[in-house]
Design a protein around this motif. Structure first.
Motif, mmCIF file in Angstrom:
data_model
loop_
_atom_site.group_PDB
_atom_site.id
_atom_site.type_symbol
_atom_site.label_atom_id
_atom_site.label_comp_id
_atom_site.label_asym_id
_atom_site.label_seq_id
_atom_site.Cartn_x
_atom_site.Cartn_y
_atom_site.Cartn_z
ATOM 1 N N VAL A 4 7.387 11.355 1.860
ATOM 2 C CA VAL A 4 7.224 10.689 0.564
ATOM 3 C C VAL A 4 5.785 10.214 0.441
ATOM 4 C CG1 VAL A 4 7.981 8.790 -0.912
ATOM 5 C CG2 VAL A 4 9.635 9.975 0.538
ATOM 6 N N VAL A 5 5.114 10.619 -0.640
ATOM 7 C CA VAL A 5 3.737 10.233 -0.916
ATOM 8 C C VAL A 5 3.748 9.301 -2.120
ATOM 9 C CG1 VAL A 5 1.438 11.048 -1.549
ATOM 10 C CG2 VAL A 5 2.888 12.457 -0.072
ATOM 11 N N ILE A 6 3.106 8.157 -2.003
ATOM 12 C CA ILE A 6 2.997 7.226 -3.131
ATOM 13 C C ILE A 6 1.599 7.348 -3.705
ATOM 14 C CG2 ILE A 6 3.116 4.820 -3.865
ATOM 15 C CD1 ILE A 6 5.066 4.345 -1.545
ATOM 16 N N GLY A 7 1.511 7.857 -4.946
ATOM 17 C CA GLY A 7 0.235 8.068 -5.608
ATOM 18 C C GLY A 7 -0.077 9.540 -5.717
ATOM 19 N N GLY A 8 -0.227 10.027 -6.959
ATOM 20 C CA GLY A 8 -0.432 11.465 -7.185
ATOM 21 C C GLY A 8 -1.826 11.810 -7.650
ATOM 22 N N GLY A 12 -3.272 11.684 -2.643
ATOM 23 C CA GLY A 12 -1.838 11.933 -2.551
ATOM 24 C C GLY A 12 -1.482 13.401 -2.695
ATOM 25 N N THR A 29 8.236 14.535 -1.657
ATOM 26 C CA THR A 29 8.347 13.829 -2.929
ATOM 27 C C THR A 29 7.057 13.057 -3.170
ATOM 28 O OG1 THR A 29 10.727 13.557 -2.609
ATOM 29 C CG2 THR A 29 9.682 12.122 -4.244
ATOM 30 N N VAL A 30 6.463 13.230 -4.356
ATOM 31 C CA VAL A 30 5.288 12.452 -4.747
ATOM 32 C C VAL A 30 5.703 11.493 -5.852
ATOM 33 C CG1 VAL A 30 2.947 12.501 -5.687
ATOM 34 C CG2 VAL A 30 3.697 14.324 -4.130
ATOM 35 N N LEU A 31 5.478 10.202 -5.631
ATOM 36 C CA LEU A 31 5.778 9.179 -6.629
ATOM 37 C C LEU A 31 4.478 8.771 -7.303
ATOM 38 C CD1 LEU A 31 8.177 6.975 -4.474
ATOM 39 C CD2 LEU A 31 8.798 8.780 -6.077
ATOM 40 N N GLU A 32 4.378 9.004 -8.611
ATOM 41 C CA GLU A 32 3.178 8.668 -9.378
ATOM 42 C C GLU A 32 3.576 7.776 -10.545
ATOM 43 O OE1 GLU A 32 -0.173 8.795 -9.316
ATOM 44 O OE2 GLU A 32 0.034 7.793 -11.236
ATOM 45 N N GLN A 33 2.920 6.614 -10.643
ATOM 46 C CA GLN A 33 3.278 5.688 -11.719
ATOM 47 C C GLN A 33 2.751 6.128 -13.083
ATOM 48 O OE1 GLN A 33 1.613 1.852 -10.801
ATOM 49 N NE2 GLN A 33 -0.497 2.600 -10.781
#
Ligand code: FAD
Length: 41
Positions: A4-8, A12, A29-33
């Motif tokens: 899991v990567v936080i920030g795309g 990231g 999984t990449v989580l990008e706000q």
């Protein structure tokens, strides 16, 4: 294994791309706000 990567943005997406190349079967999984992720043509 799950990655899991936080920030795309640059860091990231580089990490996610490297993980995909080195472990094609890995769940990534990449989580990008924000609405967009970074890419490099
Ligand atoms: C005005 C300006 C001009 C620049 N010009 C250049 C240039 O011409 N050439 C160059 O090489 N570099 C340039 N840079 C530098 C470049 O933008 C940065 O080095 C690069 O964006 C760093 O990427 P990063 O992935 O490390 O971090 P960031 O860009 O900080 O990315 C972090 C990402 O994580 C996301 N995020 C944060 N918290 C969360 C959360 N809790 N959940 C989900 N997502 C989250 C953010 O939305 C963001 O997309 C510039 C920077 C600025 C400010």
């Amino acid at each position: 294994m799950r990655f899991v990567v936080i920030g795309g943005d640059a860091a990231g997406m580089s990490a996610a791309s490297r993980a995909r190349r080195s472990a094609p079967e890995m769940e990534i999984t990449v989580l990008e706000q924000g609405e967009d992720v970074s890419y490099s043509a």
